[in-house]
Every structure is written in structure tokens, then in C-alpha cells.
Write a protein that holds these residues in place. Structure first.
Motif, PDB file in Angstrom:
ATOM      1  N   THR A  14       0.879  -1.162   0.000  1.00  0.00           N
ATOM      2  CA  THR A  14       0.000   0.000   0.000  1.00  0.00           C
ATOM      3  C   THR A  14       0.918   1.214   0.000  1.00  0.00           C
ATOM      4  O   THR A  14       1.445   1.605   1.046  1.00  0.00           O
ATOM      5  N   PRO A  15       1.185   1.815  -1.152  1.00  0.00           N
ATOM      6  CA  PRO A  15       2.212   2.861  -1.226  1.00  0.00           C
ATOM      7  C   PRO A  15       1.823   4.110  -0.448  1.00  0.00           C
ATOM      8  O   PRO A  15       0.639   4.415  -0.259  1.00  0.00           O
ATOM      9  N   GLY A  16       2.831   4.825   0.016  1.00  0.00           N
ATOM     10  CA  GLY A  16       2.603   6.110   0.660  1.00  0.00           C
ATOM     11  C   GLY A  16       2.623   7.232  -0.363  1.00  0.00           C
ATOM     12  O   GLY A  16       3.188   7.103  -1.450  1.00  0.00           O
ATOM     13  N   VAL A  17       2.000   8.339   0.001  1.00  0.00           N
ATOM     14  CA  VAL A  17       1.890   9.500  -0.888  1.00  0.00           C
ATOM     15  C   VAL A  17       2.525  10.693  -0.204  1.00  0.00           C
ATOM     16  O   VAL A  17       2.153  11.050   0.929  1.00  0.00           O
ATOM     17  N   TYR A  18       3.480  11.332  -0.883  1.00  0.00           N
ATOM     18  CA  TYR A  18       4.111  12.561  -0.384  1.00  0.00           C
ATOM     19  C   TYR A  18       3.655  13.720  -1.259  1.00  0.00           C
ATOM     20  O   TYR A  18       3.992  13.788  -2.439  1.00  0.00           O
ATOM     21  N   ARG A  19       2.853  14.627  -0.693  1.00  0.00           N
ATOM     22  CA  ARG A  19       2.357  15.785  -1.425  1.00  0.00           C
ATOM     23  C   ARG A  19       3.365  16.915  -1.321  1.00  0.00           C
ATOM     24  O   ARG A  19       3.799  17.277  -0.209  1.00  0.00           O
TER      25      ARG A  19
END
Length: 580
Positions: free
Chosen positions: A441-446
Motif C-alpha cells: 500500500t504505497p505512501g503519498v508525499y504531497r
């Protein structure tokens, strides 16, 4: 560790919304609580907190007292899907604690004397699954309460996930029969038992995957209710349940998805489970037509065993389904629903890939190879165009992106078991893939008006290299950070760490990250099979490395961050809290 992948290989051989500003995460006001799988309802894994520097061990707590026995019975793989610890800004911490009893096999993995080991449901039912509540006081974690659920895992290869969720005032815990306990956060008292079926508890039904809470405190989760199917097979119903403060509703996946194969339709199996000898696929038929695997009843659609629904800021719900038949990974869907559980769109995961034989699967005679002369691009296990699979041994859940799209870590075997990360746009249109997605479940960096995705990127076929990779919004690689530790280490009873370099891991160890944690500055936190917790900065440079317990004793595990920037990681059945 290679636990999930090892279980698969062992089986072989024996909208959604506009952009969310950077630094603003989901959860209660303030956004720094870790309330569920993947931090918040979108499962993007980013906290608004800054991770602490100069990490050291603050606390060490037993989660699974049977971990070493389970690892031995799992042929060296700890096949447990450990849930994410939950933490809030008031210093509360909630985590899994297993209890009861466990009977190991003798010799390990033999299945004798039955019932024993990790593959015997009767033995698993001897264990218990509890939520342990603790609180930070003067720099120490102090126990508050423990609640033991009557939930039991469904066992098909690896122990299913016992993932709770947390609101401002309550903790929600999976229970037996497709029910969920709503507990008072302060003392663990049962406020209510959410039962979508009403009446007595149905022992055949079970909560499947993690619990999700949306921004309004509405609970969403999957339930599977088996029943007899055609030809003596087990079919059943798969429900998505929605429980608000005053209403419970649900929808049955078997009637939700237009065009999805049903119980009596036929689907192609694969040459592996059908017992065809290597190399795959078999030679063509006498008339020159390609040989295809046998067809079997498809059975009805249900959610993947460990899928936690994702919810976007506008209330759109996204989940992932597949057939009840355990061997039909290749007939899955990514499904979006409106808040009232009506269908928004459903996208099949078939018909989008063409990177099998001669591209990602070399020609040869091995288990990951293609028979020479096979058509370019097909999946050697089916001789058909590859499909992005939904595997029940995976803990991957959908992630809703800042642009309203969705990514999901699917399973494919032909590329060395690496799977594919699949991206869908906000209307359900297929956009593309990256050649890794297994159990992720990949992480998201905004950042900077866009976003990046962070995930493990392991090469199993060649036993390395092993990377943590950052992708841009179009799934292009921005950087990869390689694992370089080659030593096998363990923490001794006196707390010291001893290591030996046995030469067996020249390319390092694999990353054991099912769901990373990302802080507000883009630092990513994840565990490696070498036994270390790593922090990697937004440029791909190592920021911290802390040894926990033992090399090759980590299931694929999630990491959590609290509002103070402390890190919660798991290794060898223990929870480690790291900070200053």
C-alpha cells in the motif's frame, strides 16, 4: 521478510477530490493522528508531524508471543499480516496483542501432530486477538485497558489482518460473524456491537481486511459469508458494510459489478494449479492453436481478504474485489461507490498488461520463465494477456490520490512475483502501471503542487537488488534507495547487538514494508529484513538506521508515526517505539 512471497512460492512447489495541500493529512482536527491502515481514510500514509531525529529505542512491547514458532512452522516465513498501531495526539496508543495458546508442529512445518502449526485453522482458533490500550505518561507507555475480541482469522496461506480503526472517542475492533465492536476509547467499554445481519452471530461470516473510518466517523468494512457453490466448491456473499451512528447498510458484491463473472460462469485457471509441467505455457495444439489452461467455475465476487476500503474527501468509497475461488487471482476489479453504496464505476484488472513472455518473463525452463517460442507478452501461466491479480495473501489496499485517482498494488507472478502497481483515474480509466506492487500500500508525499509515491521495490527472482523507490505522479522513477546491509544480526538478552557476515546476502536484504509512514517533510520510514528500521529523506538518502530485534524475522509490516514524531515499527512479533 519474504514472508508473503515465500508463502506464494511454497504453494507453487509442494472525486474523489482535488489536491490536498502539502502538510495536511487526514484524521481528526490537526491531522496528525494515525487512525487506521495507511494513516487515514485515503490510506496515503502521510502524517502532518515531523519525524524525530536521532532515533533510539523508547519502548519494546510483545505483540505476538508465538512469532518464532509461527516462523518455524511457516518454513522460515512469518506469515502474519500485522496491523498498523493506532496513535493520537493525546498520547494514546492502541496495538494488537495475541494470546491464547499455539501448538507448534514437530518437526516444524510437518503438520504433525495435528492440529498444529500455522496452516491448521483449529490450531489458529486456540489463539486470541486483543487490542491493548496504552498511554504516554512522563516518557513511558503505561497500560490502560485490554479488550479481547472473539474474531478469528480466515486461513488461506497467511494469517489475515486484524486491523482496528480509531475516532476521537471510540476504537472499532473486528469481531466474530462479520461484526465490529465499538469501544469507548477511555476505558475499553463496549458501546455497541455492530451487526449488519441482525440477530444472533453467524459463525460462517467474517470481517475481511481492515476497518476504515471516513471524515464523518462512518465505519466501512468488508464481510465475507461463505456458502456452498457449484460442483462442491465454496462460494458465498461478499458485503461492503457502512455503519453510521444511527444506520447500518450494506451491498453485495456478487450483484454490484456489471459484467463480472458469476458463480456458474467459467474462468481460466492456470497451468501452475492445474499441474502442468514446466516450462509454461505448454506447446501449441496439433492444429497450431495455443494451449490454454482448464476452465473452472468463477464463483461470485468478494473483497480480497486483507483489503481495507479507502474513502476520498467527497465520500467516494474505493475497494478491490476478486472471485471466491482462491486460485482465480486474475479476475479482479477496482470498484468505486457513492456514499449511499450505489456503484460509481468498476474497472476490470484484465486486459491492460502485455509485458509477459520475452519482456519481463525471459525464455527458459524455470518457474518464472516462458517456454521458448511462446508469443511475446503473454502470461506463461495462462498463455493469455496478463492480468493484474488480487491475491488473498497480500495486504495491499487501494490508495486515493490527491488528483482523485487510485493506485493499487496488484499481484503478478511472471515478473518474478513483483506484481504491478496499477493506477486508475477518477473516472475509473486505466492509466498505467509500475513493475512492482506486490503486498504494497504505497505512501503519498504531497509537495510542490504535485505528489510522489513511495513503496518497496524488491527483485525476488535474482535475490536483489532491493530498493525503496519514489515515483512521480506518472509512475516514473524519481529515485531508488538500495539496501546495503549484508550482515545477519540479533539483539541479545542484555540489549547488545551481535552480527555475522555469512556472505549469503551480497545484495542486502529485502524491504518488508506493507505500508510506509511518511512525515510532513517527505521522509519515509520502513522496515528491512535485515532487522533495521530506516528513515530515508526526500532525496533518497539514509537519514536513520536503528536495529530492532532480529534479521529475517519480520513479516511485511506497516509503520506508524504519532503527533510527536515518534516511530512505531514491528519486528519478530514485537512493537518497537523509536524517538529521541
Amino acid at each position: 521478510m519474504r514472508s508473503a512471497m515465500r508463502f506464494v512460492v511454497a504453494g507453487l512447489v509442494s472525486v474523489l477530490a482535488g489536491v490536498v495541500p502539502a502538510g495536511v493529512a487526514e484524521g481528526r482536527p490537526g491531522g496528525c493522528d494515525w487512525t487506521q491502515w495507511g494513516q487515514g481514510a485515503a490510506h496515503n500514509g502521510q502524517s502532518c508531524a515531523a519525524g524525530q531525529r536521532d532515533l533510539r529505542l523508547l519502548s519494546r512491547l510483545v505483540v505476538d508471543p508465538f512469532a518464532e514458532q509461527e516462523e518455524a512452522d511457516g518454513f522460515g516465513a512469518l506469515g502474519v499480516h500485522f496491523p498498523a498501531p493506532l496513535v493520537d495526539g493525546d498520547g494514546n496508543v492502541f496495538f494488537l496483542r495475541k494470546g491464547g495458546s499455539y501448538v507448534p508442529c514437530d518437526p516444524p512445518g510437518s503438520g504433525e501432530p495435528a492440529p498444529c502449526g500455522v496452516f491448521d485453522p483449529e490450531n489458529l482458533n486456540r489463539m486470541t486477538w486483543s487490542i491493548q490500550a496504552m498511554r504516554w505518561q512522563r516518557g513511558q507507555l503505561v497500560p490502560r485497558w485490554t479488550f479481547t475480541s472473539d474474531w478469528k482469522p480466515t486461513q488461506r496461506g497467511s494469517e489475515a489482518m486484524f486491523q482496528s480503526a480509531m475516532s476521537d472517542d471510540h476504537v472499532y475492533v473486528p469481531g466474530a460473524g462479520g461484526t465490529v465492536f465499538q469501544l469507548a476509547k477511555g476505558n475499553g467499554r463496549v458501546v455497541r456491537r455492530i451487526n449488519p445481519f441482525g440477530g444472533s452471530i453467524d459463525p460462517a461470516a467474517f470481517v475481511s481486511g481492515g476497518l476504515t473510518l471516513d471524515a464523518h466517523g462512518t465505519l466501512l468494512y468488508n464481510v465475507i459469508k461463505p456458502e456452498p457453490g457449484p460442483n462442491g466448491l465454496t462460494d458465498g456473499h461478499g458485503f461492503l458494510v457502512r455503519a453510521s451512528r444511527d444506520r447500518i447498510s450494506m451491498v453485495d458484491y456478487r450483484t454490484l459489478i456489471p459484467g463480472a463473472p458469476g458463480a456458474t460462469d467459467l474462468c481460466y485457471s492456470n497451468f501452475r494449479v492445474s499441474g502442468f509441467p514446466l516450462p509454461w505455457p505448454p506447446p501449441p495444439q496439433p492444429d497450431g492453436s495455443p494451449t490454454l489452461p482448464p476452465q473452472v467455475p468463477c464463483l461470485s465476487q468478494r473483497a480480497g481478504f486483507n483489503v481495507a476500503p479507502a474513502v476520498g474527501p467527497d465520500g467516494t468509497i474505493v475497494t478491490v474485489t476478486r472471485p471466491h475461488s482462491f486460485n482465480l487471482n486474475d479476475y479482479g476489479y477496482i470498484v468505486a461507490l457513492n456514499p449511499d453504496l450505489s456503484l460509481k464505476w468498476a474497472t476490470s484488472l484484465r486486459g491492460h498488461l502485455n509485458d509477459g513472455c520475452g519482456i519481463l518473463a525471459p525464455y527458459g525452463g524455470g518457474i518464472f520463465d516462458c517456454r521458448p517460442g511462446t508469443a511475446v507478452g503473454v502470461d506463461p501461466q495462462t498463455n493469455l494477456a496478463p492480468a493484474a491479480g488480487v491475491n488473498d495473501n497480500s495486504s495491499a489496499s487501494p490508495v486515493i490520490l490527491p488528483d482523485g485517482g487510485v493506485v493499487y498494488g496488484s499481484f503478478t507472478f511472471y515478473n518474478g512475483g513483483r506484481g504491478h502497481l496499477v493506477k486508475i483515474d477518477r473516472q475509473g480509466r486505466f492509466l498505467g502501471t509500475y513493475d512492482f506492487g506486490w503486498d504494497s500500500t504505497p505512501g503519498v508525499y504531497r509537495h510542490d503542487g504535485t505528489y510522489s509515491l513511495l513503496l518497496k521495490d524488491n527483485h525476488y527472482r535474482t535475490n536483489g537488488p532491493f530498493h525503496v523507490t519514489r515515483l512521480d505522479a506518472d509512475l516514473n522513477v524519481e529515485w531508488s534507495h538500495a539496501a546495503t546491509e549484508t550482515r545477519t544480526c540479533q539483539r541479545e538478552p542484555d540489549g547488545t547487538v551481535t552480527c555475522v557476515d555469512d556472505g549469503e546476502h551480497p545484495d542486502g536484504f529485502e524491504w518488508c514494508i506493507s505500508a510506509p509512514a511518511i512525515d510532513r517533510d517527505g521522509n519515509v520510514y520502513g522496515l528491512n529484513e535485515d532487522g533495521n528500521l530506516y528513515a530515508i529523506d526526500k532525496f533518497g538518502r539514509q537519514r536513520a538506521k536503528v536495529f530492532l530485534s532480529k534479521t529475517i524475522a519480520a513479516a511485511y509490516t506497516p509503520v506508524s508515526l504519532d503527533a510527536q514524531g515518534r516511530v512505531y515499527a514491528q519486528n519478530n512479533g514485537e512493537l518497537y517505539v523509536l524517538g529521541r
